[in-house]
Write an enzyme that holds these catalytic residues in place. Structure first.
Site, PDB file in Angstrom:
ATOM      1  CB  VAL A  82      39.868 -89.193 -56.032  1.00 61.27           C
ATOM      2  CG1 VAL A  82      38.677 -90.262 -55.680  1.00 61.27           C
ATOM      3  CG2 VAL A  82      41.154 -89.502 -56.113  1.00 61.27           C
TER       4      VAL A  82
ATOM      5  CG  ASP B  30      36.212 -78.183 -44.376  1.00 55.59           C
ATOM      6  OD1 ASP B  30      36.375 -78.379 -42.886  1.00 55.59           O
ATOM      7  OD2 ASP B  30      36.497 -77.070 -44.828  1.00 55.59           O
TER       8      ASP B  30
ATOM      9  N   GLY C 230      43.448 -86.254 -51.032  1.00 58.09           N
ATOM     10  CA  GLY C 230      43.452 -84.778 -50.349  1.00 58.09           C
ATOM     11  C   GLY C 230      44.404 -84.485 -49.488  1.00 58.09           C
TER      12      GLY C 230
ATOM     13  CG  PHE D 163      44.922 -77.740 -42.207  1.00 57.08           C
ATOM     14  CD1 PHE D 163      46.037 -77.502 -42.060  1.00 57.08           C
ATOM     15  CD2 PHE D 163      43.870 -76.943 -42.550  1.00 57.08           C
ATOM     16  CE1 PHE D 163      46.615 -76.215 -42.248  1.00 57.08           C
ATOM     17  CE2 PHE D 163      44.361 -75.655 -42.608  1.00 57.08           C
ATOM     18  CZ  PHE D 163      45.685 -75.163 -42.305  1.00 57.08           C
TER      19      PHE D 163
ATOM     20  CB  ALA E  38      42.668 -74.876 -39.699  1.00 56.08           C
TER      21      ALA E  38
ATOM     22  CD  GLU F   3      39.375 -63.995 -41.412  1.00 59.28           C
ATOM     23  OE1 GLU F   3      39.622 -64.572 -40.469  1.00 59.28           O
ATOM     24  OE2 GLU F   3      39.193 -64.716 -42.484  1.00 59.28           O
TER      25      GLU F   3
END
Lengths: 430, 430
Positions: free
Chosen positions: A78, A298, A9, A12, A314, A169
């Site tokens: 993966v 996450d 991955g 972040f 984040a 948002e």
């Protein structure tokens, strides 16, 4: 012997671990991602709403890691992990590790109603952002074409399921775009009549913020024409709208910003997960009984001393990524690992132009100052200098012209990841 | 009574006709396009090669026409035209016209071998540009992943069918990107070993230019590692490469820049077309026997006095669009129409950084001056001021950093237009 570190991955978490371990002679890093880019997810809704382009918030992982000679990048899937043999099973072969970092993120979760996805796409990758943009813009086109008033009303109705930051948002952007940008572009419809609903199961939206700020956000949303329905559980979603108990909203466009579920790898591995599929980790972010396997972002469920768990944000993912890198370095130096400590830098959400909320400990503020804070923080955290320059220019342009970026409708294969995941890996899960 | 002008297609022709007729009280314009944007096609290959983003070369038609009160835009499909009843048949109903302007452009043509498209996508819209980008970048990823040397060689081989300007631009970009940009990003492959082939059926590439410039372009391409195979006809295309008579090139990526065919509407209408489906037009760009119907751009076959026909180029389409607008205005004023006269402004093609060719009448030049000329002309013709600023900035950035833009792999539904065309219109063709 060099230690082999495999990172799964390039979000972040993975990126920050790779950076901490970069340019060290005793470590060989392999980063695997099924995308070829790192995505700055906090601004993904702006791509969906055509305020930014894809290239403004995404950078090829190879660019970001080019300077680190000990890091190899593979684009691939993966499928599973063999914890005993210390091997990662991918669709391009097995890869051995001394240390493994799992940071595969999360996907949208439809509470077992997977057929809702077709009618209510979520927002986790660039293809989905394009799909949401396409649906929103196509709705205005369909409204302009039709003479049937009932149909037109349906096309100009947007439902967002979920009142977290993403839902807020999205709703705020549609409200703003319909009022300030689109109004001069159509001849037969008045985009200002657009109806937008946020449907939230909890008692208030933005539940992680204080009730005071959550109420301010609700008022700001209402000014943009957004109706906020709290304590409302969606009971059905179909091609023509949503059902909320006995009530029905006819809407051509439904967007999903509700539940998320961690990557399936945790389930495939047979380790302990929480209700949303996140892997339970120790204080040092390692898998219980496997100090050589770390989980972050996450995908990890990190329990604090007060019993609560860290949210999928984040800053959490970034700090976890760095901490994992440091744990590995401590191991190599023979030093004991220090438990991970999250430094809470606060949280913020934006509703629209000059409208945002910020909460840092006991400090709470909203309005234009909050909006500028949000803007500066996001520019600061963007991954490259080029992104900072171009995003700032786009924003400045939009701010002064009241325009949005290119509202292009381009069809993308938005369910790509789901489909891809179920093909090459299926036979390797066992 | 206002005259109803219906324009089909928002490319260079349609847009220029709409502008000439804009803000006139005696004309009501309806522009129909199946996309919601105008595309600056001369730079589309730069989106495919990740030098620019989608928003840099495309603008919503509604933005471009917002200031013209007498212009209505519909996003929809035109299936056929009823010349007797003066009606355009669309998938959202029939639309009456007093004047009709057909400017639906062209698509790639596989000489009857439609199954080649899957293995060799063409470059006509944004989704196809993304698909080409995806294939090129995925090939490098696959080459990096594999240990099989034969497979790696196949992945690093690119075949471009067709040596016109698009084919040359694609081949030059891949050559340049592999040599200057990608080389530092991979650990297991050397992108400089990339093999690129242009396969052209004619005796030389860039056949519309003078033999001298065409030969210079060939040498510049060879410097970037491109092998130019002229007088070579592709006899088969499959998932693993192309067959050229008895010779075979094993290649994971084949791109199509050969034949084009005009929009199918001409065939549906049953009017006279040339071999590539272009509608034959009179000296005033009208359909023979139908002075109220005009055809322009890539869809029109305009025969010059010397017997040759005008090529499918942006300047031709722009000038035809303006001319059609003026013919309609002349009609309204009761003045006789003047025959269309094409003002040849020359032609140019770019091969790479500081490499281009320009031919204006007898004036021919190449190298850095030609490249800067190309650059300035394209910046000048971009549709909005914002595009000019942002494209120039992107180019300047790439020029000084030797970097390309974001080489993001995002799956798009690149055969969308073909599929869409065959669904809602099928029952309306008759």
């Amino acid at each position: 012997m060099k230690k082999k570190v495999v990172i799964v991955g390039g979000g972040f978490t993975g990126l920050n671990t790779a950076r901490i371990l970069s340019n060290r002679k005793d470590v060989e890093v392999t980063l695997i991602d099924r995308k070829n880019y790192h995505l700055f997810q906090p601004l993904l809704y702006q791509v969906a709403m055509a305020a930014l382009g894809e290239g403004d918030i995404a950078t090829p992982l190879r660019n970001m890691l080019a300077g680190y000679d000990n890091v190899t990048v593979f684009k691939g899937n993966v499928c599973n992990v063999d914890l005993e043999q210390k091997k990662v099973k991918t669709d391009f072969g097995d890869i051995e590790y001394d240390y493994l970092v799992l940071a595969c993120g999360a996907q949208h979760h439809y509470f077992g109603k997977n057929d809702w996805e077709e009618h209510a796409p979520g927002l986790k990758n660039l293809a989905q952002a394009s799909e949401i943009r396409r649906r929103v813009m196509e709705a205005y086109e369909a409204a302009e074409r039709t003479n049937d008033m009932k149909e037109r009303k349906k096309q100009l109705t947007f439902v967002i399921v979920g009142g977290g930051p993403t839902g807020v948002e999205l709703a705020g952007s549609i409200g703003e775009m319909s009022r300030y940008t689109l109004s001069k572009f159509y001849r037969h419809i008045d985009p200002k009549l657009t109806r937008i609903f946020i449907v939230e199961a909890a008692e208030r939206i933005l539940g992680t913020f204080s009730p005071e700020l959550s109420s301010k956000a609700t008022r700001e949303l209402e000014k943009l024409g957004v109706q906020v329905w709290t304590s409302s559980m969606v009971s059905d979603v179909d091609a023509d709208g949503v059902q909320i108990g006995r009530e029905r909203i006819e809407a051509a466009t439904v967007l999903w910003a509700a539940g998320v579920k961690a990557s399936e790898i945790g389930q495939n591995m047979g380790v302990q997960t929480d209700r949303s599929g996140r892997i339970m980790v120790e204080a040092d972010l390692s898998l219980p009984g496997h100090p050589e396997v770390f989980v972050g972002g996450d995908q990890a469920c990190y329990t604090l001393e007060n019993g609560s768990t860290l949210p999928g944000m984040a800053p959490v993912a970034m700090q976890e990524g760095k901490a994992i890198g440091r744990m590995i370095l401590d191991d190599l130096k023979g030093k004991p690992r220090k438990p991970f400590k999250y430094r809470d830098k606060g949280q913020m959400a934006t509703i629209g132009r000059n409208r945002a909320i910020v909460e840092i400990g006991n400090l709470k503020f909203d309005g234009a100052i909050a909006w500028f804070t949000w803007l500066l923080v996001h520019i600061y955290y963007l991954s490259t200098f080029k992104h900072r320059v171009f995003v700032l220019m786009q924003w400045a342009w939009s701010y002064f012209t009241f325009g949005y970026g290119a509202r292009l409708i381009v069809n993308k294969d938005w369910r790509f990841y789901r489909e891809q995941k179920s093909s090459p890996c299926d036979d390797k899960k066992a």
